[in-house]
Scaffold this active site. Structure first.
Site, PDB file in Angstrom:
ATOM      1  N   ASP A  54      32.140  46.758  36.249  1.00 13.67           N
ATOM      2  CA  ASP A  54      30.980  45.932  35.849  1.00 13.67           C
ATOM      3  C   ASP A  54      29.936  45.893  36.956  1.00 13.67           C
ATOM      4  O   ASP A  54      28.737  46.021  36.712  1.00 13.67           O
ATOM      5  CB  ASP A  54      31.399  44.522  35.385  1.00 13.67           C
ATOM      6  CG  ASP A  54      32.176  43.710  36.410  1.00 13.67           C
ATOM      7  OD1 ASP A  54      32.630  44.282  37.430  1.00 13.67           O
ATOM      8  OD2 ASP A  54      32.333  42.488  36.210  1.00 13.67           O
ATOM      9  N   ASP A 198      33.148  38.271  33.608  1.00 17.58           N
ATOM     10  CA  ASP A 198      33.901  37.065  33.240  1.00 17.58           C
ATOM     11  C   ASP A 198      33.005  36.013  32.602  1.00 17.58           C
ATOM     12  O   ASP A 198      33.347  35.399  31.586  1.00 17.58           O
ATOM     13  CB  ASP A 198      34.582  36.472  34.487  1.00 17.58           C
ATOM     14  CG  ASP A 198      35.400  37.496  35.221  1.00 17.58           C
ATOM     15  OD1 ASP A 198      35.650  38.568  34.632  1.00 17.58           O
ATOM     16  OD2 ASP A 198      35.780  37.254  36.377  1.00 17.58           O
TER      17      ASP A 198
END
Ligand code: ADP
Ligand code: NG1
Length: 484
Positions: A54, A198
């Site tokens: 990410d 997240d």
């Protein structure tokens, strides 16, 4: 109808009548002599595939889990934070909100930040967004059941719950992508340079589907998982607090250096100091497969010293620190660039293949492993779960050998699962925490039972009933909510 429109605000529902929320409300009332004004709930997540990419700008495929951080919130007029936790191992704290315009992260003797710092990060982010002198303070009673420091995103759920609670206490309106991005920025105050996965899934998750998360702009597209698959989370019983070591930031830095060297090597001229591995691919107009070849060509060495990197980038050691390091990585003198680059590009390829296969599930096609490790989709026998599982196993191997973020307990769990014909991989940052396994539904009970007996009882010597907390099947759950 899908609940999840990116431009929607976080859903506000009426307070459900369940035991956990009632108990938290009672605790709050007992402690503060008044009822909570509202509750907020932010889930943990399990990342199915796409690890440590990410922050390199590549898409990931997580889903929210049932476990969450639930907070009861009281709105007050003083600029104060009164913080309590249902778990007595987390101390109570009262803080003057003005006093953390810059957060001085306090940690224990092992370098692990005290829990309340995560709350402060969330509130600091919210204050920066609000950018005004007048705001309400809050009383916050936290009840979390996400196993902490285990790759299921307990810290982000806590940061996000604090940020969401504080914003809602001011009646501030943000849509889901805005608040997810704000929370990702906020959590970096803890000291780790997280990529945002997240917080994105915490707000953009939907029940019944995983999410394919892409960046710049942040977006989430639902991905239906195979109906005959179960996803199992199993804890290795090793915890790893990310902010306590420089392991995570070291990987972020190595990826940044690898990207810059690759960019220079293939003639990309950019004013930007930091360029991500995905930007290099995009600006170089290359496929992921070509990027793998370029990593081998331009980053051939197993280890690069700081001096070597400085020479290639034509900068001084000081400039390298200023541009690429964090306070906890500036003393590093050696970097693994080839291994990190290879992992990132190959993992990005695995995510694309995994998603492609899931998208084809509803058609009459089946998939097989073609030559050169590429996935071919063709009509024939249905071995979809095996192919998806192999991608997960390959991800674990890469995280273990190239990214070096596994743990011996995680490897034992993965190996044990393989012996039971179940593919799995570490999930989250690693160095401990959990695996996620793709188990055919008809084998689920047997698989969990065997892990309980072989890993938890026999290998770790814990009680069979206690093991229920550590190994469980999970399915995609919904994202953050406010109950009022
Ligand atoms: P994770 O992979 O779970 O996000 P981190 O290492 O990033 O792990 O963060 C874990 C930390 O988050 C814990 O050490 C603790 O400080 C905090 N935390 C997690 N859950 C709770 C909770 N229920 N209450 C208080 N603090 C929590
Ligand atoms: P964990 O440690 O599982 O919360 C961390 C990062 C993610 C991502 C994964 C690895 C934070 C808050 N989270 O997750 O962004 O990089 O590692 O894929 O830093």
């Amino acid at each position: 109808m899908s609940e999840n429109t990116r431009n929607d605000e976080v859903l506000i529902l009426s307070i459900p009548n369940n035991e956990r929320i009632n108990k938290l409300g009672e605790r709050f009332s007992l402690e503060f002599q008044c009822k909570p004004s509202f509750f907020a709930r932010v889930p943990g997540r399990v990342n199915i595939i796409g690890e440590h990419i990410d922050y390199c700008g590549y898409p990931v495929l997580p889903m929210a889990i049932e476990q969450d951080i639930l907070v009861a919130v009281g709105v007050i007029t003083e600029h104060k934070l009164y913080l309590r936790n249902a778990n007595s191992k987390y101390d109570k704290v009262d803080i003057d909100i003005k006093s953390f315009e810059t957060i001085d992260i306090k940690a224990d003797s092992n370098g692990k930040p005290f829990w309340y710092n995560y709350v402060l990060c969330g509130i600091k982010g919210a204050l920066e967004h609000l950018n005004k002198q007048q705001y309400n303070g809050i009383r916050l009673y936290v009840d979390g059941n996400i196993p902490p420091a285990s790759g299921l995103s307990s810290s982000s759920a806590l940061v996000s719950a604090a940020c969401l609670a504080f914003l809602h206490a001011q009646d501030a309106k943000l849509n889901k992508t805005e608040i997810a991005s704000l929370c990702a920025r906020s959590e970096r105050y803890i000291g780790t340079q997280g990529g945002g996965m997240d917080q994105a899934i915490a707000f953009l998750a939907e029940k019944y589907s995983a999410q394919y998360i892409t960046w710049q702009p942040l977006n989430a597209t639902p991905v239906a998982l195979p109906e005959d698959a179960s996803f199992v989370v199993a804890h290795s019983l090793a915890e790893a607090n990310k902010a306590a070591t420089n392991d995570y930031n070291r990987r972020v830095m190595e990826c940044r250096l690898a990207a810059k060297i690759l960019a220079i090597s293939i003639g990309i001229t950019t004013e930007e100091t930091i360029i991500t591995l995905s930007q290099v691919q995009k600006l170089g107009n290359k496929s992921l497969e070509e990027m793998v070849t370029l990593v081998n060509k331009y980053l051939p060495k197993d280890l690069y010293t700081k001096d070597e990197v400085c020479k290639i980038l034509m900068i001084t050691g000081e400039e390298l620190n200023d541009r690429y390091s964090t306070p906890n990585t500036k003393y590093l003198t050696e970097f693994k660039l080839k291994q990190r680059g290879l992992h990132v590009y190959e993992e990005a390829l695995r995510v694309e293949n995994f998603r492609k296969i899931c998208l084809q599930l509803n058609t009459n096609l089946s998939v097989s492993n073609g030559t050169n490790g590429h996935t071919e989709v063709k009509e024939g026998n249905d071995n979809t779960l095996e192919i998806l599982g192999s991608l997960m196993s390959a991800s674990h191997e890469s995280l273990k050998n190239l990214f070096e973020c596994s743990h011996k307990n995680l490897d034992i769990l993965v190996d044990m699962s393989r012996e039971l014909n179940v593919h799995s991989r570490l999930t989250g940052a690693g160095w401990g925490g959990c695996i996620v396994a793709l188990c055919p539904k008809d084998k689920l009970t047997d698989y969990i039972e065997k892990l309980r007996a072989e890993y938890y009882v026999k290998h770790c010597n814990i009680d069979k009933n206690e093991a229920n907390y550590y190994v469980f099947a999970t399915s995609p759950n919904y994202g953050a909510r406010i109950y009022q």
